[in-house]
Write a protein that holds these residues in place. Structure first.
Motif, short mmCIF file in Angstrom:
data_model
loop_
_atom_site.label_atom_id
_atom_site.label_comp_id
_atom_site.label_asym_id
_atom_site.label_seq_id
_atom_site.Cartn_x
_atom_site.Cartn_y
_atom_site.Cartn_z
N ALA A 28 -30.78 -7.06 -61.45
CA ALA A 28 -30.52 -5.91 -62.32
C ALA A 28 -29.70 -4.85 -61.59
CB ALA A 28 -31.84 -5.32 -62.81
N ALA A 29 -30.06 -4.58 -60.33
CA ALA A 29 -29.32 -3.58 -59.55
C ALA A 29 -27.87 -4.01 -59.38
CB ALA A 29 -29.98 -3.38 -58.20
N HIS A 30 -27.63 -5.29 -59.14
CA HIS A 30 -26.27 -5.79 -58.95
C HIS A 30 -25.47 -5.67 -60.25
CE1 HIS A 30 -23.06 -8.25 -57.23
NE2 HIS A 30 -23.02 -8.88 -58.41
N ARG A 43 -28.97 5.08 -64.36
CA ARG A 43 -28.96 3.75 -63.75
C ARG A 43 -30.37 3.17 -63.66
NH1 ARG A 43 -24.43 2.05 -60.70
NH2 ARG A 43 -22.70 3.54 -60.75
N ASP A 44 -31.32 4.02 -63.32
CA ASP A 44 -32.69 3.52 -63.19
C ASP A 44 -33.19 2.98 -64.52
OD1 ASP A 44 -32.72 4.18 -60.54
OD2 ASP A 44 -33.70 6.14 -60.85
N ALA A 45 -32.88 3.68 -65.59
CA ALA A 45 -33.30 3.22 -66.92
C ALA A 45 -32.60 1.93 -67.29
CB ALA A 45 -33.02 4.31 -67.96
N ALA A 46 -31.31 1.84 -66.91
CA ALA A 46 -30.56 0.62 -67.21
C ALA A 46 -31.16 -0.57 -66.46
CB ALA A 46 -29.09 0.80 -66.83
N ALA A 48 -34.24 -0.92 -65.37
CA ALA A 48 -35.55 -1.25 -65.95
C ALA A 48 -35.37 -2.00 -67.27
CB ALA A 48 -36.34 0.03 -66.15
N GLY A 49 -34.39 -1.54 -68.09
CA GLY A 49 -34.17 -2.21 -69.37
C GLY A 49 -33.71 -3.64 -69.20
N LEU A 50 -32.82 -3.88 -68.23
CA LEU A 50 -32.35 -5.24 -67.97
C LEU A 50 -33.50 -6.15 -67.54
CD1 LEU A 50 -28.99 -4.48 -66.12
CD2 LEU A 50 -29.25 -5.48 -68.40
N GLN A 51 -34.37 -5.62 -66.67
CA GLN A 51 -35.49 -6.42 -66.21
C GLN A 51 -36.44 -6.75 -67.36
OE1 GLN A 51 -35.90 -3.69 -62.44
NE2 GLN A 51 -37.28 -5.42 -62.16
N THR A 52 -36.64 -5.78 -68.27
CA THR A 52 -37.60 -5.98 -69.36
C THR A 52 -37.02 -6.88 -70.46
OG1 THR A 52 -38.54 -3.79 -68.95
CG2 THR A 52 -39.00 -4.79 -71.09
N GLN A 53 -35.78 -6.59 -70.86
CA GLN A 53 -35.23 -7.30 -72.01
C GLN A 53 -34.69 -8.67 -71.67
OE1 GLN A 53 -32.69 -4.84 -74.40
NE2 GLN A 53 -31.71 -6.58 -75.47
N PHE A 54 -34.10 -8.83 -70.47
CA PHE A 54 -33.46 -10.10 -70.14
C PHE A 54 -34.16 -10.87 -69.01
CE2 PHE A 54 -30.16 -7.38 -71.94
CZ PHE A 54 -29.67 -8.19 -72.94
N ASP A 55 -35.23 -10.31 -68.50
CA ASP A 55 -36.02 -10.94 -67.45
C ASP A 55 -35.21 -11.11 -66.14
OD1 ASP A 55 -38.35 -11.93 -66.39
OD2 ASP A 55 -37.89 -14.03 -66.93
N PHE A 56 -34.34 -10.13 -65.85
CA PHE A 56 -33.64 -10.13 -64.56
C PHE A 56 -34.60 -9.66 -63.47
CE2 PHE A 56 -29.68 -9.50 -67.21
CZ PHE A 56 -29.06 -10.68 -66.80
N SER A 57 -34.38 -10.14 -62.25
CA SER A 57 -35.13 -9.60 -61.12
C SER A 57 -34.58 -8.24 -60.77
CB SER A 57 -35.04 -10.53 -59.92
OG SER A 57 -33.72 -10.50 -59.40
N GLU A 58 -35.28 -7.52 -59.92
CA GLU A 58 -34.83 -6.19 -59.53
C GLU A 58 -33.47 -6.24 -58.85
OE1 GLU A 58 -36.34 -2.37 -56.83
OE2 GLU A 58 -37.69 -4.07 -57.19
N ALA A 59 -33.30 -7.23 -57.95
CA ALA A 59 -32.03 -7.35 -57.25
C ALA A 59 -30.91 -7.70 -58.21
CB ALA A 59 -32.14 -8.42 -56.15
#
Length: 828
Positions: free
Chosen positions: A427-429, A409-412, A414-425
């Motif tokens: 991405a976690a959701h 999950r942590d890698a997922a 981080a990947g969402l934040q990097t590739q799609f520019d999601f915020s941490e919140a």
């Protein structure tokens, strides 16, 4: 070597500070006083609650004991409150809980009780293990939105939990439910009010901050007590609202009913606030038994769950107005002392009505602002998450592939934040999302919710950006509460007709007042004496003791003010009802208990002040023939110890008094049957301390018997009554006018049969005569019973007087005042 073992606790102080004991005591007392003031006794102006009330309600809120839950044992609520928030003893907590449940103590009870919670009779509530409680619906309005950071919280007494310093309070509870408490050096006593009226006044003040107390009183008519009753007078209400202090008269609600022939009863249906019904009934019964209240035959309490009903039955023929006024004076009316003292920013302040509402509005403004900020943060966070979900849906395949290819999950995230520019919140959701939420229907719901949240953000931002918008929210919420909980006013407001005075307790009736030479005095209802024909013996009107004799009898109304002139030339003022009422055979009460008479001083003449008009005079005549006139206004203010009416020479006495207007003729009669008539202008007006001037030249051994006044057009007759009970009427026109200080003319023969003259009066045929003998016989008859004859005649028998008795006094009841029926002949 010492064998004493040192105490391990006996250590040297690290520092010693020298202080003045008075300074230390002063500061310690101030600290204690402020603790009581802020921590126990005074309510907060914002929510109208003391700490113990606030903690009970918050404990019930935390327990979930709301109006929608089942009732909970009171002992459980008390225990939770004491254990978590208020470690000051269970009895204080339970007493407060009980009061909040009593509908006769709280205008809008904050606790819904089940079981015995006491009564208006002072009965205590059952033990907390026997009663159950839950919050009333209106109490939840005080706690509404408390979880939205609307108020500050502090640590509880043991730092385990947090408790609110004040409740959000969706309505002005301080005024609605009132408060009372005694602190150190100060106290508060705030009456309850009608919820709808208070809310309307609050809205008015929001719309018009310059509104005055008078403007607010267009809405708040006055206190509205849970027990109803009546407030007497509006001035006291205004004073309380304008200054924060006042004394309001509260009167029971009652009505007078006819329930049997010639019998009435008083039914009490509402009592003044905080009155103890059982104690009131008990005290009324005590007053009836002790004779303080007369005219009551029965008293009972018929109250039930439907309301108060105390029935007071009056005796047959009792004056119900007197009974009612006596009850009002002693039992049915009480004063509520308003002290609008509350804590403002932790400091006690006496507040006006306007200031109280201003403080509440300021509190509510802060609550709505903080709530709006809280809701805005929540909405913005939700909008942010929804924006992420929508973005994920737009790139759903790439997002799913990225998550599947991630190790954890942590890698997922981080990947969402990097590739799609999601915020941490975001991405976690997205990582936590279920596959089912990827359907097209779910996508539509997310878009709809996003639009709703965006609209809510705009609304909240508008509220926070505009004070008027924020006030609109406050007003709308207040009006919603009014629609939900408002009810009709219970307490009526009566116009002030004045306080119930002792005079109000005395029925207005005509009475005879009898005085004796030894200064015994009493009054008797005229109705006790029926008419008799001329020559009757009369009936007992007083039982005089040996050596005493009646000197005066006169008619008066119980509410008349009387000027009592004495033989010593003094004058006293007296209210007729101050003379004790007694039976016909009673001796009377010593006048020294009523008037401050000197030894040997007795009353010889009475003037009813109702006889006074403008520019009128009190005309007096003495035994030695002196006459004087003094302006009536001189006798307006008379001390309880009396004032001088005339200065007398040694051996002289004041005999008679009449009221004249400056245009009369004076007729002076003597004991030996002489009369003189002269113009009163021959006697100049003079002050009270003057002796007067000669009115008639007396023959040796003669003395003045009385005084009358007349004028040229007077068709009345002069009634002359002798001490042996004989008398006559002679037209006043038969007495020609002479100069003052002459010998006069013969009026009546005062031979052995007649005896000396006792009194003279000017009468009409329709007037009533009241004659009384020295031994206490009293007789009423019409003047028309006495023949009209000329001067210098013998007269006829007027009253059958025993040889050991004599006529003492004669009074005239004028035409139109007398209630005599046609006289009966014979003796009684």
């Amino acid at each position: 070597m010492s064998s004493e073992v040192p105490d391990p606790h006996d250590v040297d102080a690290q520092s010693v500070e020298t202080v003045r004991i008075e300074d230390e005591m002063e500061q310690s007392y101030i600290d204690y006083a402020m603790s009581v003031i802020a921590g126990r006794a005074l309510p907060d102006v914002r929510d109208g609650l003391k700490p113990v009330h606030r903690r009970i309600l918050y404990a019930m809120h935390e327990l979930g004991v709301t109006s929608r839950s089942s009732h909970r044992k009171s002992s459980s609520i008390v225990g939770e409150t004491m254990g978590d928030y208020h470690p000051h003893g269970d009895s204080a907590i339970y007493d407060t809980l009980v009061r909040m449940a009593q509908d006769f103590s709280m205008r809008y009870p904050l606790v819904d009780g089940q079981g015995n919670f006491g009564s208006m009779d002072g009965d205590p509530a059952a033990a907390p293990r026997y009663t159950e409680a839950r919050m009333a619906a209106i109490a939840e309005e005080l706690l509404e939105d408390i979880e939205k950071d609307t108020v500050d919280f502090v640590s509880n007494y043991d730092d385990r939990l947090q408790e609110p310093t004040v409740l959000p309070s969706s309505f002005p509870n301080l005024l609605v439910n009132g408060s009372s408490g005694i602190a150190v050096g100060m106290s508060t006593n705030i009456p309850p009010h009608n919820l709808g009226e208070v809310i309307d006044a609050t809205v008015e003040l929001i719309d018009n901050p310059e509104a005055t107390v008078e403007d607010l009183m267009e809405h708040v008519k006055g206190p509205d007590f849970p027990t109803g009753a009546n407030i007497v007078g509006r001035d006291a209400i205004y004073s309380a609202y304008a200054t924060g202090r006042g004394r309001i008269r509260v009167r029971a609600e009652f009505e007078v009913e006819e329930w049997k022939a010639n019998r009435e009863r008083i039914v009490i249906t509402e009592l003044p606030y905080q009155a103890n019904k059982a104690r009131m009934v008990e005290r009324i019964a005590e007053d009836v038994n002790e004779g303080v209240i007369e005219g009551i035959s029965d008293l009972r309490d018929e109250s039930d769950r439907e309301g108060v009903r105390v029935v007071i039955e009056c005796k047959r023929g009792a004056n119900v107005d007197v009974v009612k006024n006596t009850l009002l004076e002693n039992h049915l009316e009480r004063t509520f002392g308003v002290i609008n003292l509350a804590l403002v920013d932790g400091q006690p302040r006496v507040l006006t009505l306007k200031e109280t509402l201003e403080e509440y509005i300021a509190h509510r403004k802060e609550v709505v602002r903080r709530r709006s900020e809280y809701d805005l943060n929540e909405a913005e966070e939700r909008a942010h998450i929804l924006e992420g979900r929508l973005k994920a849906l737009d790139n759903i395949d790439d997002v799913v592939d990225l998550i599947q290819d991630s190790e954890d999950r942590d890698a997922a995230r981080a990947g969402l934040q990097t590739q799609f520019d999601f915020s941490e919140a975001q991405a976690a959701h997205i990582v936590r999302m279920q596959l089912g939420s990827l359907t097209s229907m779910e996508s539509t719901e997310i878009k709809d919710e996003y639009e709703e949240v965006t609209a809510e953000i705009e609304r909240l931002e508008a509220i926070l950006a505009s004070e008027s918008a924020l006030f609109d929210v406050i007003k709308d919420e207040l009006l919603e509460i009014k629609d939900e909980y408002d009810d009709d006013r219970r307490t009526s407001i009566l116009e002030d007709q004045g306080t119930v005075t002792h005079e109000d307790l005395i029925p207005q009736e005509d009475v005879f007042v009898v005085m004796t030479e030894d200064d015994y005095v009493k009054r008797m209802p005229i109705a006790n004496f029926e008419a008799q024909g001329r020559g009757g013996k009369g009936i007992i009107g007083a039982d005089v003791k040996d050596g005493d004799r009646v000197t005066t009898v006169f008619r008066a109304n119980t509410h008349d003010y009387l000027l009592c002139f004495t033989n010593h030339g003094q004058v006293y003022q007296l209210k007729t009802y101050e003379i004790p009422e007694m039976g016909r055979t009673a001796r009377g009460k010593s006048a020294v208990n009523i008037l401050d008479l000197d030894p040997g001083e007795n009353i010889t003449a009475i003037v009813d002040t109702d006889a006074f008009g403008e520019d009128e005079y009190v005309t007096m005549v003495t035994r030695n023939g002196y006459v004087k006139r003094t302006a009536g206004s001189t006798f307006d203010n008379i001390l309880s110890t009396g004032i001088i009416a005339a200065s007398l020479e040694e051996g002289d006495e004041l005999v008679d008094v009449d009221v004249t207007d400056g245009s009369k003729d004076l007729v002076i009669a003597t004991e030996q049957g002489m009369t003189i008539r002269f113009d009163e202008e021959e006697v100049r007006a003079m002050g009270r301390n003057a002796r007067g001037v000669n009115g008639i030249k007396l023959q040796e051994g003669d003395a003045v018997a009385g005084l009358a006044s007349t004028d040229e057009d007077d068709d009345r007759a002069l009634l002359t009554v002798t001490r042996n009970g004989y008398g006559k009427r002679t037209l006043l026109s038969a007495y020609r006018t002479q100069s003052r200080y002459g010998k006069g003319l013969i009026d009546i023969k005062t031979n052995e049969r007649n005896g000396p003259v006792a009194a003279v009066k000017a009468v009409t045929e329709a007037d009533e005569l009241v004659m009384m003998s020295e031994r206490g016989q009293i007789m009423r008859t019409r003047a028309s019973e006495i023949s009209t004859v000329g001067r210098n005649t013998m007269g006829v028998t007027l009253m059958d007087v025993d040889s050991s008795d004599a006529v003492a006094s004669v009074d005239v009841i004028p035409e139109g005042v007398s209630d005599l029926e046609e006289p009966e002949s014979g003796q009684e």
